[in-house]
Design a protein around this motif. Structure first.
Motif, PDB file in Angstrom:
ATOM      1  N   GLU A 307      57.035  21.637 111.524  1.00  0.00           N
ATOM      2  CA  GLU A 307      57.349  20.568 112.473  1.00  0.00           C
ATOM      3  C   GLU A 307      56.338  20.526 113.610  1.00  0.00           C
ATOM      4  O   GLU A 307      55.976  19.447 114.104  1.00  0.00           O
ATOM      5  CB  GLU A 307      58.765  20.766 113.034  1.00  0.00           C
ATOM      6  N   THR A 308      55.862  21.685 114.035  1.00  0.00           N
ATOM      7  CA  THR A 308      54.880  21.744 115.122  1.00  0.00           C
ATOM      8  C   THR A 308      53.552  21.131 114.692  1.00  0.00           C
ATOM      9  O   THR A 308      52.930  20.375 115.455  1.00  0.00           O
ATOM     10  CB  THR A 308      54.663  23.205 115.569  1.00  0.00           C
ATOM     11  N   VAL A 309      53.121  21.437 113.473  1.00  0.00           N
ATOM     12  CA  VAL A 309      51.877  20.854 112.967  1.00  0.00           C
ATOM     13  C   VAL A 309      51.985  19.335 112.916  1.00  0.00           C
ATOM     14  O   VAL A 309      51.038  18.616 113.264  1.00  0.00           O
ATOM     15  CB  VAL A 309      51.532  21.430 111.573  1.00  0.00           C
ATOM     16  N   LYS A 310      53.147  18.842 112.506  1.00  0.00           N
ATOM     17  CA  LYS A 310      53.351  17.383 112.464  1.00  0.00           C
ATOM     18  C   LYS A 310      53.227  16.776 113.866  1.00  0.00           C
ATOM     19  O   LYS A 310      52.552  15.762 114.060  1.00  0.00           O
ATOM     20  CB  LYS A 310      54.726  17.065 111.886  1.00  0.00           C
ATOM     21  N   SER A 311      53.908  17.394 114.839  1.00  0.00           N
ATOM     22  CA  SER A 311      53.875  16.849 116.207  1.00  0.00           C
ATOM     23  C   SER A 311      52.489  16.987 116.824  1.00  0.00           C
ATOM     24  O   SER A 311      52.030  16.091 117.545  1.00  0.00           O
ATOM     25  CB  SER A 311      54.915  17.553 117.082  1.00  0.00           C
ATOM     26  N   LYS A 312      51.806  18.095 116.541  1.00  0.00           N
ATOM     27  CA  LYS A 312      50.457  18.287 117.066  1.00  0.00           C
ATOM     28  C   LYS A 312      49.493  17.277 116.453  1.00  0.00           C
ATOM     29  O   LYS A 312      48.547  16.819 117.109  1.00  0.00           O
ATOM     30  CB  LYS A 312      49.974  19.704 116.777  1.00  0.00           C
ATOM     31  N   ALA A 313      49.732  16.905 115.200  1.00  0.00           N
ATOM     32  CA  ALA A 313      48.881  15.909 114.543  1.00  0.00           C
ATOM     33  C   ALA A 313      48.992  14.561 115.237  1.00  0.00           C
ATOM     34  O   ALA A 313      47.998  13.851 115.428  1.00  0.00           O
ATOM     35  CB  ALA A 313      49.264  15.780 113.077  1.00  0.00           C
ATOM     36  N   VAL A 314      50.220  14.208 115.649  1.00  0.00           N
ATOM     37  CA  VAL A 314      50.426  12.955 116.379  1.00  0.00           C
ATOM     38  C   VAL A 314      49.709  13.000 117.722  1.00  0.00           C
ATOM     39  O   VAL A 314      49.008  12.062 118.121  1.00  0.00           O
ATOM     40  CB  VAL A 314      51.933  12.691 116.584  1.00  0.00           C
ATOM     41  N   LEU A 315      49.875  14.122 118.438  1.00  0.00           N
ATOM     42  CA  LEU A 315      49.213  14.265 119.737  1.00  0.00           C
ATOM     43  C   LEU A 315      47.701  14.314 119.580  1.00  0.00           C
ATOM     44  O   LEU A 315      46.956  13.758 120.395  1.00  0.00           O
ATOM     45  CB  LEU A 315      49.701  15.548 120.428  1.00  0.00           C
ATOM     46  N   GLY A 316      47.254  14.990 118.509  1.00  0.00           N
ATOM     47  CA  GLY A 316      45.820  15.096 118.285  1.00  0.00           C
ATOM     48  C   GLY A 316      45.179  13.747 118.055  1.00  0.00           C
ATOM     49  O   GLY A 316      44.085  13.470 118.558  1.00  0.00           O
ATOM     50  N   ALA A 317      45.861  12.890 117.303  1.00  0.00           N
ATOM     51  CA  ALA A 317      45.335  11.550 117.048  1.00  0.00           C
ATOM     52  C   ALA A 317      45.299  10.720 118.332  1.00  0.00           C
ATOM     53  O   ALA A 317      44.404   9.904 118.539  1.00  0.00           O
ATOM     54  CB  ALA A 317      46.195  10.859 115.995  1.00  0.00           C
ATOM     55  N   ARG A 318      46.285  10.975 119.202  1.00  0.00           N
ATOM     56  CA  ARG A 318      46.381  10.193 120.443  1.00  0.00           C
ATOM     57  C   ARG A 318      45.374  10.662 121.478  1.00  0.00           C
ATOM     58  O   ARG A 318      44.760   9.860 122.189  1.00  0.00           O
ATOM     59  CB  ARG A 318      47.796  10.309 120.994  1.00  0.00           C
ATOM     60  N   TYR A 319      45.192  11.974 121.593  1.00  0.00           N
ATOM     61  CA  TYR A 319      44.335  12.523 122.659  1.00  0.00           C
ATOM     62  C   TYR A 319      43.067  13.189 122.129  1.00  0.00           C
ATOM     63  O   TYR A 319      42.369  13.885 122.864  1.00  0.00           O
ATOM     64  CB  TYR A 319      45.129  13.553 123.478  1.00  0.00           C
ATOM     65  N   GLU A 320      42.768  12.962 120.853  1.00  0.00           N
ATOM     66  CA  GLU A 320      41.576  13.513 120.231  1.00  0.00           C
ATOM     67  C   GLU A 320      41.530  15.042 120.357  1.00  0.00           C
ATOM     68  O   GLU A 320      40.522  15.634 120.735  1.00  0.00           O
ATOM     69  CB  GLU A 320      40.309  12.884 120.831  1.00  0.00           C
TER      70      GLU A 320
END
Length: 370
Positions: A307-320
């Motif tokens: 679940e953390t990897v999923k949420s980090k992927a969303v944040l990563g796409a948003r904030y590079e």
């Protein structure tokens, strides 16, 4: 695990006449059985706790009971039995149910049916403890059993639970049977991880994958065994178990909710990790070498990391942001757990190392956004 589920009133697969949520698998087997040209070996796979062994025993009883059914009513040819289940019916109507009062059910359950052989991990004669593997001596009994003429039924049936637990020597011995099966022989291989088997073994089996249980079905069955579980706890158990009834019940029986909440509290504050609480949790998980608690902890960590990897992927796409380190730590943690099982690492140290590794990545993330 079996003992734990029996404490909750859940019968073992050998004693369980009921199977929910696997009508599609039943239909698939019945369709081939009805052709009169059924494959001699079936590899029954799927996640743990979805009913694979229960399904396999259900198949075994159904096949062994055909002669009895026809003797009771000569009009019931195999085609009649098959068609009575499948004509003008949808998947939910299909069933191979044999009630526990049926003589074939009782004889299979007691291990006295002359045409049925169950292969499981045996007891070590020296230590008197159940072995961790199915050894070659267990499997060698299959060939002589199948070469005999059926006594009570039209078929001889062998059920291996679980095929993943065979040693390499045991699997090689089984492969000889799979390559040259006697007439009217049926082998049922239960497997949690079919990819762990030899490719040659898999290629000689008809593969049938059971699906995770639908949430509504899982909820209904779970409520029957644990009616006092509140909605919040049930939601957590179902999320962690991912469609596995056996896993959900195992979590409940072995303090999974308490381990989940303690683990979650620590994971929610990795920046300032509470070392005292961490040691308390590691003591609880590893107390008295409790293997179930350790496995539950692993399950909870894997769920959290996914679940953390999923949420980090969303944040990563948003904030590079680079989430590679989170993907890497998930793999690192899984490798550490696998190593713990294969070379008997100190489970308490494994718990501590896992938390320290995850905390280091979270703290690195925190410094990166300052």
């Amino acid at each position: 695990m079996v003992e734990a589920l029996e404490c909750l009133g859940v019968p073992t697969p050998r004693l369980n006449p009921d199977l929910k949520g696997q009508a599609e698998a039943e239909r698939e087997f019945l369709q081939e059985f009805g052709t009169g040209q059924m494959h001699h070996a079936w590899l029954i796979s799927g996640p743990r706790g979805v009913g694979k062994a229960t399904f396999a025993y259900r198949v075994a009883r159904y096949v062994l009971a055909q002669k009895t059914l026809i003797q009771e009513d000569p009009a019931q040819t195999l085609d009649f039995v098959y068609n009575s289940h499948t004509e003008n019916s949808d998947a939910s109507d299909v069933t191979m149910l044999l009630e526990h009062q049926h003589p074939v059910f009782r004889r299979v359950a007691s291990g006295t049916h002359a045409d049925f052989l169950s292969i499981e991990r045996g007891v070590d004669e020296k230590t008197k403890i159940v072995r961790k593997e199915i050894i070659v001596e267990d499997v060698r009994a299959i060939r002589s059993f199948l070469n005999k003429t059926p006594v009570e039924a039209e078929w001889r049936v062998v059920l291996i639970d679980a095929a993943d637990e065979m040693t390499t020597s045991a699997e090689n011995a089984l492969l000889k049977v799979l390559e040259e099966p006697p007439r009217r022989a049926l082998l049922l291989l239960v497997s949690h991880n079919p990819n762990s088997l030899l490719a040659t073994s898999r290629s000689r089996c008809r593969q049938l994958c059971l699906k995770p249980l639908d949430t509504s079905i899982l909820t209904t069955i779970f409520r029957g065994y644990a009616p006092k579980t509140n909605d919040e706890d049930l939601k957590i158990l179902l999320a962690l178990s991912n469609g596995s009834l056996g896993l959900a019940l195992r979590l409940l029986e072995h303090d999974g909710l308490e381990i989940y909440r303690s683990t979650n509290t620590l994971l929610s504050n990795l920046i300032d990790l509470n070392i005292s609480d961490l040691y308390n949790l590691s003591d609880k998980i590893t107390k008295d070498n409790n293997h179930d608690s350790f496995l539950i902890f692993r399950l909870i960590l894997n769920y959290w990391l996914t679940e953390t990897v999923k949420s980090k992927a969303v944040l990563g796409a948003r904030y590079e942001l680079d989430i590679t380190k989170w993907i890497d730590i998930r793999e690192e943690v899984n490798n550490l757990f696998n190593k713990a099982e294969s070379v008997n690492l100190d489970p308490k140290q494994v718990v501590l190392n896992v938390f320290f590794a995850i905390a280091a990545v979270e703290q690195d993330d925190f410094r990166g956004v300052q």
